[in-house]
Structures are given as C-alpha cells and as structure tokens.
Scaffold this motif. Structure first.
Motif, PDB file in Angstrom:
ATOM      1  N   LEU A  44      50.225 117.400  76.897  1.00 33.84           N
ATOM      2  CA  LEU A  44      48.409 117.261  76.922  1.00 33.84           C
ATOM      3  C   LEU A  44      48.045 117.402  76.330  1.00 33.84           C
ATOM      4  N   ILE A  45      46.746 117.035  75.954  1.00 32.25           N
ATOM      5  CA  ILE A  45      45.746 116.958  74.737  1.00 32.25           C
ATOM      6  C   ILE A  45      44.178 116.828  75.786  1.00 32.25           C
ATOM      7  N   ARG A  46      43.958 118.064  76.060  1.00 31.38           N
ATOM      8  CA  ARG A  46      42.310 118.099  75.873  1.00 31.38           C
ATOM      9  C   ARG A  46      41.503 118.388  75.094  1.00 31.38           C
ATOM     10  N   ILE A  47      40.342 117.777  75.381  1.00 27.42           N
ATOM     11  CA  ILE A  47      38.689 118.697  74.231  1.00 27.42           C
ATOM     12  C   ILE A  47      38.147 119.659  75.170  1.00 27.42           C
ATOM     13  N   ASN A  48      37.769 120.996  74.422  1.00 24.13           N
ATOM     14  CA  ASN A  48      38.015 121.892  74.654  1.00 24.13           C
ATOM     15  C   ASN A  48      36.197 121.881  74.404  1.00 24.13           C
ATOM     16  N   TYR A  49      35.473 120.785  74.871  1.00 29.87           N
ATOM     17  CA  TYR A  49      33.738 121.226  74.922  1.00 29.87           C
ATOM     18  C   TYR A  49      33.711 122.220  74.378  1.00 29.87           C
ATOM     19  N   GLU A  50      33.557 123.563  75.124  1.00 28.10           N
ATOM     20  CA  GLU A  50      32.904 124.699  74.539  1.00 28.10           C
ATOM     21  C   GLU A  50      33.047 125.519  73.086  1.00 28.10           C
ATOM     22  N   GLU A  51      34.430 125.425  72.795  1.00 30.16           N
ATOM     23  CA  GLU A  51      34.752 125.688  71.784  1.00 30.16           C
ATOM     24  C   GLU A  51      34.628 123.858  70.728  1.00 30.16           C
ATOM     25  N   THR A  52      33.761 123.482  70.779  1.00 30.79           N
ATOM     26  CA  THR A  52      33.230 122.153  69.416  1.00 30.79           C
ATOM     27  C   THR A  52      32.333 122.867  69.782  1.00 30.79           C
ATOM     28  N   GLU A  53      31.049 123.036  70.955  1.00 26.83           N
ATOM     29  CA  GLU A  53      30.075 122.939  70.344  1.00 26.83           C
ATOM     30  C   GLU A  53      29.328 124.541  69.810  1.00 26.83           C
ATOM     31  N   LEU A  54      30.491 125.327  70.268  1.00 28.96           N
ATOM     32  CA  LEU A  54      30.708 126.724  69.880  1.00 28.96           C
ATOM     33  C   LEU A  54      30.110 126.089  67.924  1.00 28.96           C
ATOM     34  N   ARG A  55      31.455 125.399  67.774  1.00 26.76           N
ATOM     35  CA  ARG A  55      32.171 125.231  66.229  1.00 26.76           C
ATOM     36  C   ARG A  55      30.994 124.797  65.178  1.00 26.76           C
ATOM     37  N   ARG A  56      29.751 123.558  66.270  1.00 24.76           N
ATOM     38  CA  ARG A  56      29.304 123.011  65.509  1.00 24.76           C
ATOM     39  C   ARG A  56      28.145 123.589  65.215  1.00 24.76           C
ATOM     40  N   LYS A  57      28.004 124.394  65.837  1.00 24.85           N
ATOM     41  CA  LYS A  57      26.645 125.419  65.834  1.00 24.85           C
ATOM     42  C   LYS A  57      26.967 126.668  64.650  1.00 24.85           C
ATOM     43  N   ARG A  58      28.108 126.759  64.962  1.00 25.34           N
ATOM     44  CA  ARG A  58      28.306 127.293  63.122  1.00 25.34           C
ATOM     45  C   ARG A  58      28.477 127.096  61.972  1.00 25.34           C
ATOM     46  N   ILE A  59      28.989 125.556  62.253  1.00 30.21           N
ATOM     47  CA  ILE A  59      28.653 124.869  60.747  1.00 30.21           C
ATOM     48  C   ILE A  59      27.067 124.345  60.022  1.00 30.21           C
ATOM     49  N   ASN A  60      26.151 124.216  61.824  1.00 30.89           N
ATOM     50  CA  ASN A  60      25.064 123.822  61.426  1.00 30.89           C
ATOM     51  C   ASN A  60      24.071 124.693  60.485  1.00 30.89           C
ATOM     52  N   ASN A  61      24.649 125.822  61.455  1.00 35.10           N
ATOM     53  CA  ASN A  61      24.301 127.098  60.588  1.00 35.10           C
ATOM     54  C   ASN A  61      24.460 127.773  58.787  1.00 35.10           C
ATOM     55  N   LEU A  62      25.796 126.936  59.126  1.00 31.01           N
ATOM     56  CA  LEU A  62      25.846 127.683  57.834  1.00 31.01           C
ATOM     57  C   LEU A  62      24.936 126.408  56.500  1.00 31.01           C
ATOM     58  N   ALA A  63      25.122 125.065  57.632  1.00 31.20           N
ATOM     59  CA  ALA A  63      24.587 123.892  56.183  1.00 31.20           C
ATOM     60  C   ALA A  63      22.955 124.630  56.517  1.00 31.20           C
ATOM     61  N   ARG A  64      22.320 124.945  57.138  1.00 26.15           N
ATOM     62  CA  ARG A  64      21.051 124.951  57.423  1.00 26.15           C
ATOM     63  C   ARG A  64      21.056 126.252  55.638  1.00 26.15           C
ATOM     64  N   LYS A  65      21.480 127.183  55.636  1.00 28.57           N
ATOM     65  CA  LYS A  65      21.607 128.063  54.887  1.00 28.57           C
ATOM     66  C   LYS A  65      21.822 128.222  53.529  1.00 28.57           C
ATOM     67  N   LEU A  66      22.528 127.291  53.952  1.00 29.26           N
ATOM     68  CA  LEU A  66      23.174 126.570  52.151  1.00 29.26           C
ATOM     69  C   LEU A  66      21.598 125.586  51.600  1.00 29.26           C
ATOM     70  N   PHE A  67      21.363 125.257  52.704  1.00 29.40           N
ATOM     71  CA  PHE A  67      20.710 124.422  51.464  1.00 29.40           C
ATOM     72  C   PHE A  67      18.801 124.102  51.877  1.00 29.40           C
ATOM     73  N   ARG A  68      18.687 125.340  52.209  1.00 27.82           N
ATOM     74  CA  ARG A  68      17.756 126.020  52.818  1.00 27.82           C
ATOM     75  C   ARG A  68      16.707 126.069  51.429  1.00 27.82           C
ATOM     76  N   ARG A  69      15.762 126.124  51.455  1.00 27.13           N
ATOM     77  CA  ARG A  69      15.009 126.155  50.030  1.00 27.13           C
ATOM     78  C   ARG A  69      13.811 127.321  49.550  1.00 27.13           C
ATOM     79  N   GLU A  70      13.773 128.148  48.602  1.00 29.58           N
ATOM     80  CA  GLU A  70      13.713 128.718  49.026  1.00 29.58           C
ATOM     81  C   GLU A  70      12.096 129.166  47.615  1.00 29.58           C
TER      82      GLU A  70
END
Length: 70
Positions: A44-70
């Motif tokens: 049985l395969i099901r999508i864990n939407y809650e964990e997917t969204e948390l992961r997406r947010k963490r990745i976006n936050n890391l990308a923002r920090k990495l590519f932030r101009r200073e």
C-alpha cells in the motif's frame, strides 16, 4: 501475466520482490520479521501530504539562506 508481488529471494539487506516480469530490491527493514521466500505480499502506497509540506518548507528555507545576498 501474474500481477502479484511475490518474495523471490533475499540478498544481503534486501528482499527481491517479483511483480509480473520485473523485480525490485526493497530494504529488508520494511518487511515483517517472518517474511519468507514465496510469500505473496500486499503493498500500500500513500502520500504523506503533511510531511511533504514540512519538507518543502525546510528546503525552501535552506535555499533562501544559501542564496541570500549580503
């Protein structure tokens, strides 16, 4: 064509599962301890939407920090 998942054999830390004409190596740790060759298994395969969204947010936050101009 037979479209059931069947345990073919064990290779180190993997269970080799047949599905029709294809085979898949799946991690042994996801199977119950009493799995054995020849067992027909249900998968049985099901999508864990809650964990997917948390992961997406963490990745976006890391990308923002990495590519932030200073």
């Amino acid at each position: 064509m037979d479209k059931r998942f069947i345990v073919d054999r064990f290779e180190e830390d993997y269970v080799v599962v047949e599905y029709g004409d294809e085979t898949f190596n799946l991690p042994r740790v996801i199977f119950p301890d009493d799995i054995s060759e020849g067992n027909v298994i249900d998968i049985l395969i099901r999508i864990n939407y809650e964990e997917t969204e948390l992961r997406r947010k963490r990745i976006n936050n890391l990308a923002r920090k990495l590519f932030r101009r200073e």
